[in-house]
Structures are given as structure tokens and as C-alpha cells.
Design an enzyme around this catalytic site. Sequence first.
Site, PDB file in Angstrom:
ATOM      1  N   GLU A  84       0.753  -1.308  -0.003  1.00 55.65           N
ATOM      2  CA  GLU A  84      -0.133   0.091   0.095  1.00 55.65           C
ATOM      3  C   GLU A  84       0.966   1.260   0.051  1.00 55.65           C
ATOM      4  OE1 GLU A  84      -3.233   0.032   3.080  1.00 55.65           O
ATOM      5  OE2 GLU A  84      -2.378  -1.703   3.757  1.00 55.65           O
TER       6      GLU A  84
ATOM      7  N   LYS B 160       2.247   4.639   1.392  1.00 58.68           N
ATOM      8  CA  LYS B 160       2.252   5.394   2.711  1.00 58.68           C
ATOM      9  C   LYS B 160       2.135   6.764   2.842  1.00 58.68           C
ATOM     10  CE  LYS B 160       5.165   5.597   7.002  1.00 58.68           C
ATOM     11  NZ  LYS B 160       4.949   6.775   7.324  1.00 58.68           N
TER      12      LYS B 160
ATOM     13  N   ARG C  90      -1.207   8.926  11.355  1.00 59.44           N
ATOM     14  CA  ARG C  90      -1.993   7.591  11.666  1.00 59.44           C
ATOM     15  C   ARG C  90      -3.058   7.814  12.632  1.00 59.44           C
ATOM     16  NH1 ARG C  90       0.189   2.374  12.119  1.00 59.44           N
ATOM     17  NH2 ARG C  90      -1.632   0.639  11.985  1.00 59.44           N
TER      18      ARG C  90
ATOM     19  N   GLU D  60      -5.091   6.848   7.851  1.00 61.77           N
ATOM     20  CA  GLU D  60      -4.659   7.898   7.927  1.00 61.77           C
ATOM     21  C   GLU D  60      -5.208   9.217   7.692  1.00 61.77           C
ATOM     22  OE1 GLU D  60      -0.145   9.099   7.477  1.00 61.77           O
ATOM     23  OE2 GLU D  60      -1.194   7.182   7.830  1.00 61.77           O
TER      24      GLU D  60
ATOM     25  N   LYS E 243       7.813  -0.488   6.556  1.00 63.01           N
ATOM     26  CA  LYS E 243       7.656   0.617   5.962  1.00 63.01           C
ATOM     27  C   LYS E 243       8.882   1.041   5.286  1.00 63.01           C
ATOM     28  CE  LYS E 243       8.936   3.133  10.098  1.00 63.01           C
ATOM     29  NZ  LYS E 243       8.708   4.356  11.170  1.00 63.01           N
TER      30      LYS E 243
END
Length: 534
Positions: free
Chosen positions: A230, A232, A237, A278, A400
Site C-alpha cells: 500500500e 504510505k 495515523r 490515515e 515501512k
Amino acid sequence: MNRFAALMDALVFTPARNGKIRLLTDYWQTTPDPERGWALAALTGSLTFGAAKPAIVRNLVMTRVDPVLYGWSYDFVGDTAETAALIWPARPGTNTPPPPLSEVVHGLTSAKRSEVPALLEGWLDALDSDGRYALLKLITGSLRVGASARLAKTSLAEWAGGNGVQASVDEIEELWHGLRAPYLDLFGWLSGAGPKPTVAATGGYRPTMLAQPLEDEDIAGLDPAAYRAEWKWDGIRVQVVARTLGESRLYSRTGEEVGAAFPDVVERLAFDAVLDGELLVVRDGEVRPFNDLQQRLNRKQVTPKLVKEYPAHIRLYDILFDGDEDLRALPFDARRQRLEDWYARTRPPAMDLSPMVPFETWEELAALRAGARDNAIEGLMLKRADSTYVSGRPKGPWFKWKRGPLTLDVVVMYAQRGHGKRASYYGDFTFGAWTGDPENGGELVPVGKCYSGYTDEELVRLDRWIRNNTVRRYGPVREVPPGLVLEVAFDSVHRSTRHKSGVAMRFPRVHRVRWDKPAAEADRLATLEAMIVE
């Protein structure tokens, strides 16, 4: 208050994690309610006193001490609470007993601002220097004793085990935001004297699952078929908690409630679910830079104009609860399908799904990541298809894979003392870039601040340079001439009306101290402006 002061003092001088846990478990065991509950609230950052400000402390001290002497002392010590605790001259004949922590909490909670100085004066007279230091650190909200909220909760779980109660840190985290200080029901359960508190129907926070950073050279050891990708997104968050029987709330990833700054989001949570996503600003279908989101963060009052200009939006990653059904034990692929199904039937306003990024090889994904900066994206998230949703930052399930940082050579203009163990050193720097050639009229304009990225050894040398080259002082700030160059790394740069330069960096930190580089050869403002994300 003296017991709490002794705990603080011991925590500061106990570097080992296990040693801190032993100190805390002993405190929980030997301290009665509600004192231990208020101490727990203080250690976890749950205590705030709106009427007690550092300026009140300074003004109060200067009624007993010459202001010039106080100023010299503060300049040497570098911390308001420590300076006041050491320099405070108690009045002869004061025999008032030291206040318990609960008295301090209740007094400051109910006092008006005009009543705080008299309260503080009486308590400071009754306490010794260690007690005064603990009191002042408590009321200014800057304990910094090397014991995080997570460590405090870990110690609670260990203490419970010693009482014959099986309670994990994750269970305590699960309950945490449904409880209120001084946590009598929590201590009752953990001591074995009462039942486990029930918070299922409340708008409580669930511990967030975090990702490990992934370096480019490490990705070759992973199987691309086992992971999903996905984007970032460049926001913050959040966890959306909307319960039909409880309150609707919006939390940051650390469990801090942020809904007050986003009433337009919270007021529209008309469903029963717990979601992970997010928080972004999305205007005309386009994700705006992080700088736009900053206009909404930490606001006490949100005007209709602000809501219209910076519309909040949540891009959903995961679903933790669908109604009363806990989905966290399902693998990621199954949770993603449940999220898509939930979204299709609910269609919540100001929310959408974060799209999956299809790929077959790491080379293919790396090429997509390389163009991420052009789209205001931080990088990629990699999640194992079979990963359950667990708290903390386990190694392996989620990564990440951020894009590389930007760098710029800048010139230090001003410096202030740091905090905590670095309070005696000038390690908080304001730096600038040249508007043009410095030999032909170019001047330095501030473009950012940073206080991290250097070693302790570098800090000592930086502090010495600042002290030896100070040309002016503005309160705690020292001005220095152009002569010290830092190479700073940062994630992005945006336009800003709050800075004379018209730009602001995101997450600047010292990448390297350029002792070898003349200040005139540092970068120009135009170089930074060319990196702006519109």
C-alpha cells in the site's frame, strides 16, 4: 509527595529497563490508593493542569529571589523546575507537613489561576529540594524520568503476576482509555481484590500495530508473493472508534485523543466499528501536503473557514472491529476483504479505502516507489498476507519502505538549550539558507529548527562552538554569526506564511556536521524552493 519524589529520583538514576520496572512494581505494592493512581497518571502523561504555567513558577520564585540572580542561575542550570527547586529559600519556622500527591492534584485541578501561586508557595515551603523538583516537574508536565507510558504499563503487568493475576500489557492497553485516574478499578483488578474492568462499550483506544523500517539492501531477503503493498500516505495515523453504545472518538497512533481538532470528522461517525487509517487533508479529490494538515492539528477552536479550506479526510487501511466482532485475529487478506465489504455497505462520508498496489517483483515495486515523492507520498507499506493485527512493532509482519530523505547544507543562526539530560547544552538549532550570494547582498533567512541527529560527542563540540561564538542573547536564545554548517535531512518542504523564508521543512534532523565547509558555500533558498511539494 515525598514518596513520588523519591520514585522520580530513583528512576532518573536507574538506566536499566529492568531496574526501572522493579522500582515501579515496588511502588505499586507499597503505595496506597489513590496516591499510586495519581503517580501512574503522571508517569503516563494523563495529568494536566491548565491553571499552572511555567511563568507562574518563574514569577513566584522572583518574589523570594533577586531576579538577576534567578536569571544567572537559570542560564547555568537550563531548566525552570530544577532552578526553582534549588534556589527556593524556605521561610524560617515553616512546619507545614509535606503534601500528599493527591492533595496537589485536587488542589491544582480545582484552583483558579489567581489561586495557584499561593498554593505553590505553601507546598514549596513544606518540601525539600527533591520534593520541590518533583512538584514543579509534575505541574509543568515535563517529568522526563526515562519511564515511558509503555514501561509503566509493563510494570503493572509484572506486579499483577506477583499478585497471582494474569494480565498482559496488551490487556492493560486495551482497557486504558476507558479508565480514569486514579485508576481505582484497575489497581483493584491487578491486585486481585476486584474484577477486571469492562470497557467494551466505550469509545476506548485499541493498541496500534506498527511497522518496522526496511532498508533497500534488506528487501532481497523477503518473498514478494508473501506481502501486500500500500502507499504510505503523508498524514497522521489515526484510529476511528465509533460505538453505538459509547462515544465516537478519534485517536492518534499513541492513543492521544485528537477529535477536538476535527469535529467535522467525529460528528459524522454514524456506524459501529473500529478502523485504522490515515488522517489527511483532501481537496477536490487530491491529497494535500502535510503542511495543510498542520493547519488543523492541535487546534483548540476550529472555525468553519478552517474546515472549508482544509477539509479533513480519512484513508482507511484496516478494520479491527465490525460491530462487536473482533477481527484482529484474522489474517490481513481476510481483514482487507472485510474492510472492503464494510465500506461498500456503509459508505461513510469523508473516508475512502487506501488502494492496494499490485506488483510481482521487488524491482517493479521499487520503480513505483521512486516516483512517490512527486505524488506527496512518503513511500510504501509492506504487509504479510497472513499477518494478524497485534499491538506494538513486531519484526516481520509489516514494514515501512520509505523514500530516501532530502538533504540541504544550512547555516546555524540561533541556538537554545535542549531538554532532559541535554538541558545544559546548546543543542536546539535554528538554521537558515542564503537568499543569494552572501558576498553580493545575499542574507540568511531561517528555514527550520532541529534538535536531533548528532552524537553526544558532537553535542559537546557544538555547545562549545555556540558558547564561544555568541554575539547576542535574546532571553534563552543565543545568536551566532555565520560559521557553522549543518547538513540536515528532511522528509519534504512546503510553503509557509509563518516563516520569513516562506518555506518550512518536515522532520528536519542533523545528518552531518560540516566543520569542513565555509558558511558562504551553504545552500541557497532557491534550492530549497525547488523541492517544494505543491
